[in-house]
Design an enzyme around this catalytic site. Structure first.
Site, PDB file in Angstrom:
ATOM      1  N   ILE A 159      -2.157   4.329  13.338  1.00 47.59           N
ATOM      2  CA  ILE A 159      -1.408   3.528  12.372  1.00 47.59           C
ATOM      3  C   ILE A 159      -2.393   2.605  11.654  1.00 47.59           C
ATOM      4  O   ILE A 159      -3.068   1.778  12.272  1.00 47.59           O
ATOM      5  CB  ILE A 159      -0.307   2.715  13.091  1.00 47.59           C
ATOM      6  CG1 ILE A 159       0.678   3.672  13.797  1.00 47.59           C
ATOM      7  CG2 ILE A 159       0.430   1.818  12.093  1.00 47.59           C
ATOM      8  CD1 ILE A 159       1.390   4.660  12.890  1.00 47.59           C
TER       9      ILE A 159
ATOM     10  N   GLY B 244       6.437   1.702  -3.086  1.00 47.86           N
ATOM     11  CA  GLY B 244       6.981   0.631  -2.252  1.00 47.86           C
ATOM     12  C   GLY B 244       6.561   0.791  -0.812  1.00 47.86           C
ATOM     13  O   GLY B 244       6.857  -0.044   0.046  1.00 47.86           O
TER      14      GLY B 244
ATOM     15  N   GLU C 191       8.794   9.609   6.078  1.00 47.41           N
ATOM     16  CA  GLU C 191       9.979  10.453   6.245  1.00 47.41           C
ATOM     17  C   GLU C 191      10.428  10.529   7.712  1.00 47.41           C
ATOM     18  O   GLU C 191      11.612  10.608   7.989  1.00 47.41           O
ATOM     19  CB  GLU C 191       9.681  11.855   5.701  1.00 47.41           C
ATOM     20  CG  GLU C 191       8.736  11.739   4.533  1.00 47.41           C
ATOM     21  CD  GLU C 191       8.910  12.770   3.455  1.00 47.41           C
ATOM     22  OE1 GLU C 191       7.908  13.383   3.123  1.00 47.41           O
ATOM     23  OE2 GLU C 191      10.019  12.959   2.958  1.00 47.41           O
TER      24      GLU C 191
HETATM   25 MO1  MOS Z   1       9.359  12.367  -0.298  1.00 44.21          MO
HETATM   26  S1  MOS Z   1      11.216  13.313  -0.292  1.00 44.21           S
HETATM   27  O1  MOS Z   1       8.270  13.638  -0.188  1.00 44.21           O
HETATM   28  O2  MOS Z   1       9.294  11.491  -1.736  1.00 44.21           O
END
Ligand code: MOS
Length: 769
Positions: A651, A488, A727
């Site tokens: 980016i 996603g 993340e």
């Molecule tokens: Mo992420 S926690 O490396 O899917």
């Protein structure tokens, strides 16, 4: 779309016609958007198969003990039920724990579903009802009587602290905390300004939109085609073939579309092994789908207790950082994450001591969840920094700038790139931080207190190895493939974009293939490293293909490219041109036609330049600023404004990257205010395993989120200059919210989620924070 070149061609999305040439840095809309909103994109539980049977899992209700007997009579009597599988009648599987280890398994022996009569956590799968319909299977699952002999269990982290242990370091990518530097305890004792705090993070469970599911299609020759909700098709194929003793070519795992995963699909989960067991048992196709409740039965972000102590001079210079964490793990594996290490890297300080320990509990092994370790490790440090700033009477941002780390003192290495200072500056400016009154309880709107808080975020910028294949077809379609995953995040889109930009080829004629274990080798989609890894492999493959095309063109009769090298030509909009004389050009598909080839194909292996990379610390950074409004009478907190400035290198696609960071902020708000799984320790069981009682934020909880990228190119992390997003978006958010609550009310909450009861009970005297 073009002719089928792969058996699942229809599942691989392409950009709509008219998209034309694209460049890196362009906000290209998702190429899989139409497939998703029209329902053409099939998820793991949506793949049809002839004579498909349905499996529904029965879970244990005790946390520890043995199964005495399983009474399946009533279940088998339900019309449509084919069989009930358990450890008593499952097909033969290997028993050595080693053979169940996936590519990112931690130290220990993985859980083996339906292996024997042992129960090692509440919710453990103990049987699988197989039926002709899902409804029959689900009804019958409720009729399976499992008689157990319960043994005493321990599921409480605090009760187990006395038996904590230092984990072994045997996990790919895990570094234990570095050795202490300086003398942190002495420096703390000598520091004129000291802060000591204890921080708690509650358990969180994965709630991606798509629940874990597996459809095993049983081929006539016994070949298994498995659609699984996973972040790594090859990781699943590896485990299935080893656990069942099947040769690798008997098993294909596919995951063309994944409805969010966030770490829940990094390791193969029990529905996969159980669906394969069932298919082998009945020699038919079988689908197993977990219910939302069952999503709470295979791992979670671990409950974590942390102590942070900071010592500083009166001018704010950090003299000591001590960060200790204790987290839970299962009896059978040592799940480890980097919780405390960031604290020795984020600020300049000569005296640092870090410690990380685990407590074994009668629980399933915890599992990676978006920014594992950092999401709560950096939270604790960043709340502690805010507390120190308050003791110093100093602006929290000024304290961070005062101790800005120009290099990583833990390893004595420079950063590959670090634009954190720019993040602070741009975020402060956008947010209007300069207008912030220093003292808490200074801003009020009617009966609501208003507060502004900030925090730093950081995450690893890593690269793994991968292969990518690029094939230019005579029909003008550029097919690029790698066994990558799109959970996603936008993998289809950015990989097609990278290929189109590298080849000078229109985006709508690029098809990126992923999600199939037979494609060129790729790592799991984890650690925010897919762009740095797969993206670099894609770019490398395209450049290699260009060289091959040039060679073919040079061989043509009277070729104007006969003497040209790669440096002499440019590729744009489907053509190859001489740099010195752009009028001399040939269409790439004409090269194929003239050479009489239906396609040209190359494969490229991306190996990280580790010799160069290890001379640097590679990380992304962020600065998060937020505003909260707190109703002190009710203890309710609303986040009303967030500015997140992220340094993630170059980016590739600001649209998908921005979505990633917004998603991280949503989860940060959730971690800060909403999410927690609560156990009844008498039963050793998570109780709020449903959306009524497990709270996640909804649109009404979401403020305006502004995302800014600093856009510094990092050619050490990846040839593309990208460092990776995903993340980093969550890290720092909960701390910024905690700090804003303090600024609003003078109440310090050191435990997430910061629910109304905790806000009301928190220390209310700003002077004793
Ligand atoms: Mo992420 S926690 O490396 O899917």
């Amino acid at each position: 779309m073009s002719a089928a070149n792969s058996p699942h061609n229809d599942q691989q999305p392409m950009a709509p016609p008219g998209t034309g040439p694209v460049r890196i840095g362009q906000p290209v809309p998702r190429v899989d958007g139409v497939a998703k909103v029209t329902g053409h994109a099939r998820y793991a539980a949506e793949h049809p198969a002839q004579g498909l049977l349905y499996g529904v899992v029965v879970n244990s209700t005790i946390a520890r003990g043995r199964i005495d007997s399983i009474d399946t009579g009533d279940a088998l009597a339900v019309p449509g039920v084919v069989d009930v599988l358990s450890h008593l009648n499952r097909p033969k599987m290997r028993s050595l724990g080693m053979l169940y280890k996936d590519m990112i398994a931690p130290e220990g022996s993985p859980f083996k579903p339906l292996h024997d009569d042992r129960i090692c956590y509440s919710g453990q799968p103990v049987a699988l009802v197989i039926a002709q319909t899902f409804e029959a299977a689900r009804h019958a699952a409720g009729l399976v009587r499992v008689h157990c002999c319960a043994e005493p269990h321990e599921t409480e982290l605090r009760a187990g602290l006395h038996r904590s242990h230092i984990p072994s370091r045997l996990k790919a990518g895990y570094s234990p905390p570095p050795k202490p530097r300086g003398d942190a305890d002495a420096a703390l004792a000598a520091a004129p300004v000291q802060h000591r705090g204890e921080y708690y993070s509650g358990v969180e469970h994965h709630n991606p939109m798509e629940m874990h599911a597996t459809t095993v299609i049983y081929g006539p020759d016994g070949h298994l085609t498995i659609y699984d909700k996973t972040q790594g098709s090859q990781n699943c194929r590896w485990v299935v073939s080893r656990a069942f003793g099947l040769s690798k070519d008997k098993v294909t795992v596919r995951n063309p579309y994944v409805g969010g995963a966030f770490g829940s699909g990094l390791r193969p989960q029990y529905p996969l092994l159980m669906a394969v067991m069932a298919a082998l048992h009945v020699k038919r196709s079988v689908r197993v789908v977990l219910t939302r409740q069952q999503m709470f039965t295979f791992g979670h972000r671990p409950e974590t207790l942390q102590r942070v102590a900071l010592g500083a001079d009166t001018d704010g210079t950090l003299r000591s950082i001590i960060h200790e964490a204790v987290a839970e793990t299962s009896r059978f594996e040592d799940y480890v994450e980097v919780v405390v290490n960031w604290s020795g890297q984020l600020y300049r300080c000569d005296n640092v001591r870090q410690n990380y320990q685990l407590v074994k509990l009668d629980q399933y092994t915890p599992i990676d969840m978006r920014a594992p370790g950092a999401a709560h490790g950096v939270y604790a440090l960043e709340v502690a920094m805010d507390e120190l700033a308050h003791r110093l009477g100093m602006d929290p941002l000024a304290l961070r700038l005062k101790n800005y780390a120009e290099h990583d003192a833990a390893k004595g290495l420079p950063f590959s790139t670090k634009a954190l200072r720019t993040c602070y500056e741009r975020g402060a400016e956008r947010f209007g931080w300069a207008q912030r009154p220093l003292a808490p309880r200074s801003m009020r709107d009617g009966r609501v207190w208003v507060g502004w808080g900030m925090a730093t975020g950081t995450w690893d910028a890593s690269q793994m190895f991968a292969r990518a294949r690029a094939r230019l077809q005579a029909d003008g379609v550029l097919v690029v493939s790698s066994a990558a995953t799109d959970i996603g995040t936008g993998t289809y889109t950015v990989m097609a974009q990278i290929a189109a930009a590298a080849m000078g080829w229109p985006l709508e004629q690029v098809r990126f293939e992923l999600g199939d274990s037979t494609l060129p080798v790729a790592p799991v989609e984890g650690g925010s490293s897919h762009v740095t890894t797969i993206g670099s492999a894609v770019e490398g493959a395209c450049e290699k293909l260009q060289k091959t095309l040039l060679k073919e063109a040079a061989r043509l009769p009277q070729s104007p490219f006969a003497k040209a090298t790669a440096a002499h030509v440019i590729f744009e909009n489907g053509w190859m041109r001489l740099r010195s004389d752009p009028a001399v050009a040939i269409r790439l598909t004409d090269i194929l036609a003239c050479a009489g080839k239906a396609a040209l194909e190359v494969t490229y292996l991306l190996l990280p330049n580790m010799l160069k990379q290890k001379k640097y610390v590679r990380a992304t950074h962020s600065a998060v600023f937020c505003e909260v409004r707190v109703d002190e009478d009710f203890g309710t907190v609303r986040v009303t404004r967030v500015v997140s400035v992220v340094d993630a290198g170059r980016i590739i696609n600001p649209k998908t990257a921005r979505s990633q960071v917004i998603g991280g902020v949503v989860w940060g708000i959730s971690q800060a205010l909403h999410e927690e799984t609560l156990a009844d320790h008498r039963l050793g069981r998570f109780m709020n395993h449903n959306y009524a009682e497990y709270h996640i934020p909804v649109n009404a909880d979401m403020p305006e989120v502004e995302v800014i990228f600093t856009e510094e190119e990092d050619r050490i992390v990846s040839r593309l200059g990208a460092k990776g997003v995903g993340e980093i978006g969550i890290v720092g958010v909960a701390a910024a919210i905690s700090n804003a609550i303090f600024h609003a009310t003078g109440r310090r909450v050191r435990s997430t989620p910061m629910t109304p009861d905790k806000v009301m009970a928190a220390e209310g005297n700003a002077d004793t924070a």
